[in-house]
Scaffold this motif. Structure first.
Motif, PDB file in Angstrom:
ATOM      1  N   ASP A  38      -9.697  -2.468  33.538  1.00 46.41           N
ATOM      2  CA  ASP A  38     -10.494  -2.016  32.408  1.00 46.41           C
ATOM      3  C   ASP A  38     -11.289  -3.219  31.908  1.00 46.41           C
ATOM      4  O   ASP A  38     -10.896  -4.370  32.135  1.00 46.41           O
ATOM      5  CB  ASP A  38      -9.598  -1.466  31.305  1.00 46.41           C
ATOM      6  N   TYR A  39     -12.394  -2.942  31.198  1.00 40.69           N
ATOM      7  CA  TYR A  39     -13.274  -4.036  30.798  1.00 40.69           C
ATOM      8  C   TYR A  39     -13.739  -3.864  29.358  1.00 40.69           C
ATOM      9  O   TYR A  39     -13.911  -2.744  28.872  1.00 40.69           O
ATOM     10  CB  TYR A  39     -14.527  -4.086  31.691  1.00 40.69           C
ATOM     11  N   GLU A  40     -13.975  -5.000  28.727  1.00 40.92           N
ATOM     12  CA  GLU A  40     -14.744  -5.046  27.489  1.00 40.92           C
ATOM     13  C   GLU A  40     -15.610  -6.295  27.555  1.00 40.92           C
ATOM     14  O   GLU A  40     -15.247  -7.282  28.211  1.00 40.92           O
ATOM     15  CB  GLU A  40     -13.845  -5.080  26.253  1.00 40.92           C
ATOM     16  N   THR A  41     -16.763  -6.248  26.906  1.00 43.37           N
ATOM     17  CA  THR A  41     -17.686  -7.381  26.908  1.00 43.37           C
ATOM     18  C   THR A  41     -17.849  -7.900  25.493  1.00 43.37           C
ATOM     19  O   THR A  41     -18.049  -7.122  24.552  1.00 43.37           O
ATOM     20  CB  THR A  41     -19.063  -6.969  27.473  1.00 43.37           C
ATOM     21  N   VAL A  42     -17.779  -9.219  25.351  1.00 42.52           N
ATOM     22  CA  VAL A  42     -18.023  -9.888  24.070  1.00 42.52           C
ATOM     23  C   VAL A  42     -19.208 -10.829  24.291  1.00 42.52           C
ATOM     24  O   VAL A  42     -19.075 -11.864  24.953  1.00 42.52           O
ATOM     25  CB  VAL A  42     -16.783 -10.669  23.593  1.00 42.52           C
ATOM     26  N   ALA A  43     -20.367 -10.451  23.769  1.00 46.03           N
ATOM     27  CA  ALA A  43     -21.605 -11.203  23.998  1.00 46.03           C
ATOM     28  C   ALA A  43     -21.706 -12.345  22.990  1.00 46.03           C
ATOM     29  O   ALA A  43     -22.450 -12.280  22.007  1.00 46.03           O
ATOM     30  CB  ALA A  43     -22.812 -10.269  23.905  1.00 46.03           C
ATOM     31  N   VAL A  44     -20.963 -13.424  23.237  1.00 47.69           N
ATOM     32  CA  VAL A  44     -20.923 -14.523  22.268  1.00 47.69           C
ATOM     33  C   VAL A  44     -22.272 -15.218  22.165  1.00 47.69           C
ATOM     34  O   VAL A  44     -22.615 -15.756  21.100  1.00 47.69           O
ATOM     35  CB  VAL A  44     -19.811 -15.531  22.623  1.00 47.69           C
ATOM     36  N   HIS A  45     -23.056 -15.213  23.242  1.00 48.17           N
ATOM     37  CA  HIS A  45     -24.382 -15.833  23.193  1.00 48.17           C
ATOM     38  C   HIS A  45     -25.316 -15.078  22.242  1.00 48.17           C
ATOM     39  O   HIS A  45     -26.323 -15.631  21.800  1.00 48.17           O
ATOM     40  CB  HIS A  45     -25.003 -15.860  24.598  1.00 48.17           C
ATOM     41  N   ASP A  46     -24.952 -13.839  21.934  1.00 45.73           N
ATOM     42  CA  ASP A  46     -25.765 -13.004  21.046  1.00 45.73           C
ATOM     43  C   ASP A  46     -25.119 -12.847  19.675  1.00 45.73           C
ATOM     44  O   ASP A  46     -25.488 -11.958  18.915  1.00 45.73           O
ATOM     45  CB  ASP A  46     -25.965 -11.633  21.700  1.00 45.73           C
ATOM     46  N   GLY A  47     -24.129 -13.692  19.376  1.00 45.43           N
ATOM     47  CA  GLY A  47     -23.546 -13.719  18.042  1.00 45.43           C
ATOM     48  C   GLY A  47     -22.261 -12.940  17.856  1.00 45.43           C
ATOM     49  O   GLY A  47     -21.719 -12.908  16.739  1.00 45.43           O
ATOM     50  N   ALA A  48     -21.758 -12.307  18.904  1.00 47.68           N
ATOM     51  CA  ALA A  48     -20.511 -11.558  18.764  1.00 47.68           C
ATOM     52  C   ALA A  48     -19.361 -12.520  18.464  1.00 47.68           C
ATOM     53  O   ALA A  48     -19.292 -13.608  19.044  1.00 47.68           O
ATOM     54  CB  ALA A  48     -20.210 -10.770  20.030  1.00 47.68           C
ATOM     55  N   PRO A  49     -18.446 -12.128  17.566  1.00 50.35           N
ATOM     56  CA  PRO A  49     -17.331 -13.023  17.231  1.00 50.35           C
ATOM     57  C   PRO A  49     -16.329 -13.103  18.380  1.00 50.35           C
ATOM     58  O   PRO A  49     -16.115 -12.142  19.118  1.00 50.35           O
ATOM     59  CB  PRO A  49     -16.703 -12.356  16.003  1.00 50.35           C
ATOM     60  N   PHE A  50     -15.728 -14.260  18.504  1.00 55.70           N
ATOM     61  CA  PHE A  50     -14.712 -14.460  19.536  1.00 55.70           C
ATOM     62  C   PHE A  50     -13.435 -13.727  19.156  1.00 55.70           C
ATOM     63  O   PHE A  50     -12.979 -13.815  18.020  1.00 55.70           O
ATOM     64  CB  PHE A  50     -14.393 -15.947  19.692  1.00 55.70           C
ATOM     65  N   TRP A  75     -22.590 -21.101  19.506  1.00 57.40           N
ATOM     66  CA  TRP A  75     -21.370 -20.574  20.126  1.00 57.40           C
ATOM     67  C   TRP A  75     -20.690 -21.569  21.057  1.00 57.40           C
ATOM     68  O   TRP A  75     -19.591 -21.308  21.536  1.00 57.40           O
ATOM     69  CB  TRP A  75     -21.687 -19.291  20.898  1.00 57.40           C
ATOM     70  N   MET A  76     -21.327 -22.714  21.310  1.00 56.92           N
ATOM     71  CA  MET A  76     -20.808 -23.616  22.337  1.00 56.92           C
ATOM     72  C   MET A  76     -19.466 -24.245  21.951  1.00 56.92           C
ATOM     73  O   MET A  76     -18.502 -24.210  22.722  1.00 56.92           O
ATOM     74  CB  MET A  76     -21.838 -24.702  22.633  1.00 56.92           C
ATOM     75  N   GLU A  77     -19.374 -24.826  20.764  1.00 59.13           N
ATOM     76  CA  GLU A  77     -18.111 -25.453  20.363  1.00 59.13           C
ATOM     77  C   GLU A  77     -17.010 -24.421  20.130  1.00 59.13           C
ATOM     78  O   GLU A  77     -15.862 -24.652  20.537  1.00 59.13           O
ATOM     79  CB  GLU A  77     -18.314 -26.332  19.126  1.00 59.13           C
TER      80      GLU A  77
END
Length: 235
Positions: A38-50, A75-77
């Motif tokens: 199963d999958y979910e995507t977290v687009a951290v490059h687009d501001g989604a929270p970790f 989002w890098m650090e």
């Protein structure tokens, strides 16, 4: 098992309408290898929270146009911190290309833009060690790549299992037993590998692009590698 895809970049704009986004490439990669997640995507490059990494079942950190030294990205650090917590919690984790590099960087390695220039097309990597998940007797594996940056010095916690003259630290297995990373892209299909190489034409020497395009005529081991990775993540 659910894999949380930490998306750190996008398919280049000229290729996006044809090839879509990176997360579905991983789904197709595993599906083709007969490995179901199963999958979910977290687009951290687009501001989604970790999410909290210790609460996840498995993690993939994707490729990106960013370099680990591009610390102007907000989002890098937080991504480095996320990786360190995931590593300490022994959450199964895979990094690919930028994901490979940022894992190494976060855990004490040295990543830089390589003086060797662009690696494009199908590259061949010597199998340097045979951890249990790598169920092959092949002396080398061919997988697509597209990168300038490289892990120059692996972290103290990592052992090299794939290497080439061009990319000496192409595959890293981490000593917590739950983390693995690859410089090449087993999720790339042939058409996308060629399109990415052609996109560099005019910025990279023609002979490098021509060689990359020609290399795709040789079958890859991407489906095999997807099966090996799937076995590793399942633990």
């Amino acid at each position: 098992m659910k894999l949380t895809i930490i998306q750190t970049g996008e398919v280049p704009v000229p290729l996006r309408s044809q090839f879509g986004a990176y997360p579905p490439m991983f789904r197709r990669m595993f599906d083709a290898a007969g490995v179901t997640f199963d999958y979910e995507t977290v687009a951290v490059h687009d501001g989604a929270p970790f999410p909290h990494p210790a609460q996840l079942e498995g993690i993939i950190v994707t490729g990106s146009a960013a370099g680990v030294y591009d610390n102007h990205y907000a989002w890098m650090e937080p991504l480095r911190a996320f990786i360190r917590v995931a590593y300490a919690a022994k959450t199964p984790m895979l990094g690919v290309c930028f994901g490979h590099q940022i894992m190494a960087d976060a855990l004490g390695g040295d990543v830089r833009k390589s003086e060797k220039g662009w690696g494009l097309g199908r590259h061949v990597y010597e199998v340097r060690s045979r951890p249990p998940f790598l169920a092959t007797e092949a002396p080398a594996l061919a997988i697509a790549c597209s990168h300038q940056d490289q892990v120059i010095v692996p972290p103290p916690e990592a052992d090299v299992f794939l290497a080439s003259d061009f990319t000496p630290n192409a595959g890293l297995l981490y000593r917590n037993g739950a983390a693995i990373s690859l410089q090449p892209h087993p999720e790339f299909d042939d058409a996308y590998t060629i399109a990415l190489a052609e996109l560099r034409r005019g910025k990279v020497a023609d002979e490098v692009v021509d060689g990359a395009v020609a290399s795709v005529a040789t079958p890859s081991h991407s489906r095999d590698m997807a099966g090996y990775i799937g076995s590793f993540l399942r633990g």
